[in-house]
Motif scaffolding. Structure first.
Motif, PDB file in Angstrom:
ATOM      1  N   THR A   1       0.876  -1.169   0.000  1.00 41.69           N
ATOM      2  CA  THR A   1       0.000   0.000   0.000  1.00 41.69           C
ATOM      3  C   THR A   1       0.911   1.215   0.000  1.00 41.69           C
ATOM      4  O   THR A   1       1.440   1.594   1.041  1.00 41.69           O
ATOM      5  CB  THR A   1      -0.896   0.024   1.261  1.00 41.69           C
ATOM      6  OG1 THR A   1      -1.599  -1.206   1.332  1.00 41.69           O
ATOM      7  CG2 THR A   1      -1.873   1.177   1.205  1.00 41.69           C
ATOM      8  N   PRO A   2       1.160   1.800  -1.156  1.00 43.15           N
ATOM      9  CA  PRO A   2       2.080   2.939  -1.179  1.00 43.15           C
ATOM     10  C   PRO A   2       1.541   4.060  -0.292  1.00 43.15           C
ATOM     11  O   PRO A   2       0.365   4.401  -0.363  1.00 43.15           O
ATOM     12  CB  PRO A   2       2.086   3.364  -2.650  1.00 43.15           C
ATOM     13  CG  PRO A   2       1.566   2.187  -3.398  1.00 43.15           C
ATOM     14  CD  PRO A   2       0.599   1.530  -2.479  1.00 43.15           C
ATOM     15  N   ILE A   3       2.402   4.577   0.541  1.00 43.21           N
ATOM     16  CA  ILE A   3       1.973   5.588   1.510  1.00 43.21           C
ATOM     17  C   ILE A   3       2.725   6.882   1.245  1.00 43.21           C
ATOM     18  O   ILE A   3       3.954   6.881   1.173  1.00 43.21           O
ATOM     19  CB  ILE A   3       2.252   5.093   2.937  1.00 43.21           C
ATOM     20  CG1 ILE A   3       1.415   3.830   3.218  1.00 43.21           C
ATOM     21  CG2 ILE A   3       1.910   6.156   3.964  1.00 43.21           C
ATOM     22  CD1 ILE A   3       1.920   3.023   4.360  1.00 43.21           C
TER      23      ILE A   3
ATOM     24  N   ARG B   1      -6.834  -4.212  -8.371  1.00 41.05           N
ATOM     25  CA  ARG B   1      -6.424  -4.162  -9.780  1.00 41.05           C
ATOM     26  C   ARG B   1      -5.095  -4.903  -9.974  1.00 41.05           C
ATOM     27  O   ARG B   1      -4.853  -5.505 -11.028  1.00 41.05           O
ATOM     28  CB  ARG B   1      -6.290  -2.697 -10.213  1.00 41.05           C
ATOM     29  CG  ARG B   1      -5.705  -2.521 -11.596  1.00 41.05           C
ATOM     30  CD  ARG B   1      -5.838  -1.094 -12.082  1.00 41.05           C
ATOM     31  NE  ARG B   1      -5.105  -0.124 -11.283  1.00 41.05           N
ATOM     32  CZ  ARG B   1      -5.162   1.197 -11.487  1.00 41.05           C
ATOM     33  NH1 ARG B   1      -5.910   1.689 -12.449  1.00 41.05           N
ATOM     34  NH2 ARG B   1      -4.480   2.033 -10.730  1.00 41.05           N
ATOM     35  N   GLY B   2      -4.249  -4.867  -8.961  1.00 37.38           N
ATOM     36  CA  GLY B   2      -2.931  -5.503  -9.048  1.00 37.38           C
ATOM     37  C   GLY B   2      -2.952  -7.017  -9.115  1.00 37.38           C
ATOM     38  O   GLY B   2      -1.928  -7.660  -9.306  1.00 37.38           O
TER      39      GLY B   2
ATOM     40  N   ALA C   1      -6.925   3.296  -2.715  1.00 35.63           N
ATOM     41  CA  ALA C   1      -5.785   2.401  -2.464  1.00 35.63           C
ATOM     42  C   ALA C   1      -6.230   0.943  -2.564  1.00 35.63           C
ATOM     43  O   ALA C   1      -5.510   0.092  -3.084  1.00 35.63           O
ATOM     44  CB  ALA C   1      -5.189   2.690  -1.086  1.00 35.63           C
ATOM     45  N   GLN C   2      -7.446   0.662  -2.095  1.00 37.24           N
ATOM     46  CA  GLN C   2      -7.937  -0.715  -2.157  1.00 37.24           C
ATOM     47  C   GLN C   2      -8.273  -1.116  -3.598  1.00 37.24           C
ATOM     48  O   GLN C   2      -7.990  -2.240  -4.013  1.00 37.24           O
ATOM     49  CB  GLN C   2      -9.172  -0.858  -1.265  1.00 37.24           C
ATOM     50  CG  GLN C   2      -9.514  -2.316  -1.007  1.00 37.24           C
ATOM     51  CD  GLN C   2     -10.604  -2.489   0.017  1.00 37.24           C
ATOM     52  OE1 GLN C   2     -11.471  -1.640   0.165  1.00 37.24           O
ATOM     53  NE2 GLN C   2     -10.588  -3.598   0.724  1.00 37.24           N
TER      54      GLN C   2
ATOM     55  N   SER D   1      -2.457   6.873  -3.818  1.00 39.13           N
ATOM     56  CA  SER D   1      -2.636   6.972  -2.358  1.00 39.13           C
ATOM     57  C   SER D   1      -2.618   8.426  -1.896  1.00 39.13           C
ATOM     58  O   SER D   1      -3.310   8.803  -0.964  1.00 39.13           O
ATOM     59  CB  SER D   1      -1.565   6.156  -1.620  1.00 39.13           C
ATOM     60  OG  SER D   1      -0.294   6.697  -1.848  1.00 39.13           O
ATOM     61  N   GLN D   2      -1.824   9.263  -2.568  1.00 42.04           N
ATOM     62  CA  GLN D   2      -1.801  10.695  -2.237  1.00 42.04           C
ATOM     63  C   GLN D   2      -3.190  11.296  -2.479  1.00 42.04           C
ATOM     64  O   GLN D   2      -3.721  12.034  -1.657  1.00 42.04           O
ATOM     65  CB  GLN D   2      -0.762  11.408  -3.119  1.00 42.04           C
ATOM     66  CG  GLN D   2      -0.572  12.881  -2.794  1.00 42.04           C
ATOM     67  CD  GLN D   2       0.228  13.109  -1.521  1.00 42.04           C
ATOM     68  OE1 GLN D   2       1.104  12.312  -1.185  1.00 42.04           O
ATOM     69  NE2 GLN D   2      -0.078  14.163  -0.807  1.00 42.04           N
ATOM     70  N   LYS D   3      -3.786  10.956  -3.626  1.00 46.70           N
ATOM     71  CA  LYS D   3      -5.126  11.453  -3.961  1.00 46.70           C
ATOM     72  C   LYS D   3      -6.161  10.923  -2.974  1.00 46.70           C
ATOM     73  O   LYS D   3      -7.056  11.631  -2.538  1.00 46.70           O
ATOM     74  CB  LYS D   3      -5.523  11.016  -5.386  1.00 46.70           C
ATOM     75  CG  LYS D   3      -5.046  11.969  -6.461  1.00 46.70           C
ATOM     76  CD  LYS D   3      -5.853  13.258  -6.410  1.00 46.70           C
ATOM     77  CE  LYS D   3      -5.347  14.257  -7.438  1.00 46.70           C
ATOM     78  NZ  LYS D   3      -5.935  15.587  -7.217  1.00 46.70           N
TER      79      LYS D   3
END
Length: 685
Positions: free
Chosen positions: A414-416, A568-569, A562-563, A608-610
């Motif tokens: 989960t890129p933070i 999608r991954g 993020a989920q 994740s920023q958005k």
């Protein structure tokens, strides 16, 4: 009245019925109530004359009622009309279905009203939100009014009244718990002043002062708790591993070449492991960037030095997958891996535990089972948690306590954003794997409205299956209940079989299944015995089926960005072109903005920023997952300077008093216990 742990129903004026409504807002004690802060404020202190009013503005006006009448245009509707004047002019007010107005007000009364102005063709009308008799001390109008998050059956006015009735009791006072030196050093107001003015600000300046105190306090408690539980600022001596040539042999034997980003992360890990300090490192990498192989090499490095390693994963599916790939790569180098998960029989578990205790097992891979008391390592050198945001703070600590100062590596897909990482991992060094392995094709994402749902199933799904590919369909997130989500997923399978795919092989996977059932379904999907897998979010993490090329997510608006990115991954893991279809059923601007972001980019960090900007830190955190106390007023974007101040202070306090045993820190310790125990059972002894 100062017993803040008092159950809310026993507070005078509340009682069982009101308490029931408050429970829905997670308000169970008096402390919960006074710390239930407003989400925003309406500035009703701005009072205007009638001739100054502008269209669409929200404002307060004062005046005298000159005329009142009421009528019922149809059954069940009553309208009260009121004319009001001040020394500059007249204006009309309309009240719908508010019978009490007739009883409470009459012509000639002086009133103060807050509402919205409507001007059309020089005709001024005022749509009232709040009306009261004019007095020197108005209850709601002419001041800054708090607006609270609410639940069904509880109005803002009622909640305000409940909180106000507590705060205005003479004997009520919130006791200070921050040491005097902190209050003086950062020019913070007392907690009693802060709580009173966050709920009923005497003016804008008082609100600002109260917010500053509460923001600082939230960040300080959060950081102190993290440093305390995660052995933060850990400068203690660790294991000084030696570099071993055999590690290069393992790297050479891999069926692929490491990317530059993987090599960089591995180099940073090796540097930590060969130093004399305990490694505390986070490896952040986007979906499919290859974090697992970096973890494998770190564990192998410890084993080559004569130590054992442990890897904790959040689900049995993921733990089993890691076990299979570790065994395949490491067995030829005489490195023995074992799996410890809940679905093993008692006899199987005992056998694994005995081998681990005697160091006949080099690497133990498992789920929460790893932190059970029965698990004893002979010589634990490194612990790794995968998808670590799924584990609470205490769980990670318990795993590392099974060794003597082992190195600690945590991984997340989960890129933070950096700013959020400052909070979650303020005590960790961060490695970022920001490069995908070669040969991966970008996933094409298409967001469609619900009315086009049938097209996706009739055209895209069938087209991919005809090419010999496989498809995931993710069931909508119904609520935090595996039982309800399992039912929803089962119903979706029946619908797909009945309406679209009676001729295809459709499987089902959900959280309520027994581990053996889940494994059997996943094996069938991996071995191409199923064309379509309908699943809840249990497939969010780590499942690797390169032949799956299409992901359909139903009711995509119910998931965080993020989920959605994690889900999608699951496709795009092979050499074939892959697609992700987001079916949404909402027309709000926020929904459209979120869907557009998913279509525009596959960069997890941007997403994740958005997500953080749109949903705010409280919801983005998934604090319930992280095991962290909720941020109620602190905002990591607006308050980054205060965050950094609080971090420095937290480091200083922990540096001076590692176990928070000094008299001046006792109350802070109690506050950490209260805040963190809302999420997990944590002992601070």
């Amino acid at each position: 009245m100062n017993d803040l742990n008092k159950e809310i129903q026993f507070v005078k004026g509340i009682g069982p019925k009101r308490a029931e409504k408050l429970h829905k807002l997670n308000i169970f004690t008096l402390k919960d109530l006074i710390y239930y802060f407003p989400r925003q404020y309406e500035d009703r202190s701005k009072v205007k004359k009638i001739n100054q009013l502008e269209n669409e503005e929200k404002v307060t006006i004062k005046g005298v009622i000159t005329r009142m009448d009421s009528y019922s245009p149809k059954k069940g509707m009553n309208i009260i009309r009121m004319d009001m004047r001040d020394d500059t002019g007249y204006i009309k007010l309309s009240f719908f279905n508010q019978e009490y107005i007739k009883r409470a007000f009459k012509s000639g009364d002086s009133i103060v009203v807050f509402g919205k102005v409507k001007i059309e063709n020089n005709f001024k009308e005022f749509v009232p939100i709040e009306i009261e008799h004019y007095s020197s001390k108005p209850q709601s109008n002419c001041k800054i009014e708090p607006v609270y998050p609410l639940t069904y059956g509880l109005s803002n006015k009622e909640l305000q009244g409940i909180i106000r009735s507590v705060l205005t009791k003479e004997e009520f006072k919130v006791k200070e718990y921050l040491p005097t030196y902190i209050l003086e050093k950062y020019k913070l107001c007392g907690i009693d002043f802060a709580v009173r003015n966050i709920h009923s600000p005497s003016n804008k300046e008082a609100l600002k002062i109260a917010l500053y105190r509460l923001v600082f306090e939230e960040f300080l408690i959060l950081q102190l708790g993290l440093f305390y539980f995660k052995n933060g600022v850990n400068e203690s001596s660790g294991i000084e591993f030696k570099e071993n040539e055999k590690l290069n042999d393992i790297i050479e034997s891999l069926p692929f070449k490491l990317t530059k980003a993987q090599n960089r992360a591995l180099s940073e890990i090796t540097q930590d492991m060969t130093s004399s300090k305990v490694m505390n490192r986070l490896v952040q990498g986007d979906v499919g960037s290859g974090k697992t192989v970096v973890a494998l090499l770190a564990l192998a490095s410890a084993v080559l030095n004569g130590y054992q390693g442990a890897l904790m994963a959040p689900t049995e599916i993921l733990a089993s997958q890691h076990y299979d790939s570790f065994k395949e790569i490491l067995e030829r180098f005489n490195i023995k891996s074992e799996l410890l998960v809940g679905s093993l029989t008692k006899k199987q578990k005992e056998k694994v535990l005995e081998k681990v205790k005697n160091q006949e097992v080099d690497i133990l891979i498992g789920t929460h089972s790893l932190i059970e008391d029965k698990v004893e390592f002979k010589n634990l050198g490194i612990v790794i948690t995968d998808e670590q945001h799924r584990f609470g703070v205490r769980q990670r600590g318990r795993l590392s306590n099974k060794g003597d100062s082992p190195d600690i590596l945590v991984m997340t897909a989960t890129p933070i954003p950096r700013t959020l990482a400052l909070i979650l991992y303020g005590d960790l060094d961060i490695s970022i794997i920001d490069e995908l392995p070669p040969g991966r094709q970008p996933i094409e994402t298409i967001a469609i409205e619900h009315k086009r749902r049938n097209e996706a199933y009739e055209n895209l799904v069938r087209s991919e299956v005809q090419k010999g590919r496989q498809v995931y369909v993710v069931c909508p997130l119904v609520e935090e209940s595996e039982k309800i989500e399992a039912t929803a997923a089962s119903e979706l399978v029946e619908e797909l079989k009945r309406e679209f795919f009676s001729d295809l092989r459709v499987g089902l996977l959900h959280g309520k299944m027994r581990p053996a059932e889940k494994d059997a379904i996943m094996d069938d999907f991996k071995n191409k015995k199923l064309d379509i897998l309908v699943s809840t979010t249990v497939i969010e993490v780590g499942v690797n089926v390169p032949n799956a090329t299409l992901m359909i997510i139903e009711n995509a608006e119910r998931f965080g960005l993020a989920q959605l990115h994690q889900l999608r991954g699951r496709v795009g893991r092979g050499n074939h072109k892959s697609y992700c279809i987001l079916i949404y059923n909402s027309k709000t601007e926020v929904c459209k903005e979120r869907m557009a972001i998913m279509e525009e980019t596959t960069d997890g960090f941007k997403i994740s920023q958005k997500d953080l900007e749109i949903r705010g830190p409280g919801e983005f955190f998934g604090t319930r997952q992280h095991g962290l106390p909720e941020l109620k007023v602190a905002n990591i974007f607006k308050h980054i300077k205060i965050l950094k101040q609080a971090q420095l202070e937290a480091r200083y306090i922990i540096g001076q008093d590692r176990r928070l045993q000094l008299k001046e820190n006792q109350k802070i310790k109690e506050e950490i216990l209260y805040k963190f125990s809302e999420r997990e059972e944590i002992s601070l002894n």
